[in-house]
Structure formats: C-alpha cells, structure tokens
Design a protein around this motif. Sequence first.
Motif, short mmCIF file in Angstrom:
data_model
loop_
_atom_site.label_atom_id
_atom_site.label_comp_id
_atom_site.label_asym_id
_atom_site.label_seq_id
_atom_site.Cartn_x
_atom_site.Cartn_y
_atom_site.Cartn_z
N LEU A 24 70.96 76.31 217.95
CA LEU A 24 71.09 76.08 216.57
C LEU A 24 72.00 75.14 216.09
CD1 LEU A 24 70.63 77.88 213.80
CD2 LEU A 24 72.74 78.87 214.55
N CYS A 27 69.90 71.98 216.06
CA CYS A 27 69.29 71.89 214.81
C CYS A 27 69.79 71.58 213.58
CB CYS A 27 68.23 73.43 214.94
SG CYS A 27 67.21 73.46 216.21
N ILE A 48 66.28 79.06 209.49
CA ILE A 48 67.60 79.26 210.17
C ILE A 48 67.99 80.67 209.47
CG2 ILE A 48 69.87 78.93 210.44
CD1 ILE A 48 69.09 76.02 210.84
#
Length: 184
Positions: A24, A27, A48
């Motif tokens: 995450l 990203c 997300i």
Amino acid sequence: MGGIYLNIKGKLYYCIVIALLFLLAVCIYFLYFINQDITIRAVGTTVIILLFLLWFYYERKNTQQQNVLYQSNIKKFVLITRDGEKEKEWHCEGVKSFLIGKSTINSEVDIDLTDTYYAEYISPNHAVLNYAEGYWYIEDLNSKNGVGIKKRGEEYALRLKPMTSYKIDEGDVIYISKSKLFVR
C-alpha cells in the motif's frame, strides 16, 4: 497443539498485514509522487478506500465471530451448605451483574447470603460478579473477611486482592468469606 496452530496462524496473519501495508505504501508513493495523471490518482485513491472499507468490514465480522466463540458457559451460581448440599442457586442467563452480600433495610443485594450459616462473616456489600465481553469476573468490594477463588483442578483457593477483577470459569469455587458458591 491448538495453541501452537493459533500462534502460527497469528504470525502468518501479521506477516501478511505487514506485506500488504508495504505494498500500500508503494502504491501511494507511485500514485502521489511519481504519477502525474489525475485520473489514475482518483481511481487509485478510490480503490485504496474500498480496500480499507472491505478490510475493516472483515475484521469487524471476524471479531464478532470470535466473541460468539468465546461466550461463557456459566449458567448459574450455586450456594453449597456446610454438608455439601445445594442450598440456593442464581441463574445468570441475561444478567450482567450480581451484587453479593447481605440485604439490609437500606440496600438490597442480588445474591443474598443473610440467612446462611456463615452470615456473620459476610459484609453487606461483599463482592460483585460482572459479565463483560463474554466472561464473568468477580471483585472483592473491600470486604472484611475477603473473597477467594479455587480454580477447577487446583488444590488451594487464591485470596483476591480487593477492588481487582478476576476472571472466573465454569467449575471454579468462589469463597465469600467461608460460604461456597459453585460456578456451574
């Protein structure tokens, strides 16, 4: 064996969560520091947020299932006479708390030990039983002659420290001074 399995399962879950958080972070770094396209940023942010919402939903549902799995099996508290006979019992289904002691003109208790053999050793507000998060707990309310717990399978009772909660389980024996309450 079950404890080892749960421990390994917990470590695996922890490693997966760390890996997903790292992914995450990569990203987010790509979306906001490398990428210049606003459409990709919007789609990435939406994905997300949706993933976080799904994760929170899953964790909440999993926690609720665990609470159901660990509900207390305790159904009643049974007062035993000196001869080992059942004298009284109090069912606890749907009850969140029991005040133990002796009823007086000014106050009433839930588990009244006024007419028991050892009543002279019992304080008016001796102890309290509380149900929280699937378990029963007992607390000595700073009584004069104390509270003890003899855990199932143990030889001796543990005297409780006043104003401290102790978890109780089915099969334990609670000593209210010298009176015995069996946890069933």
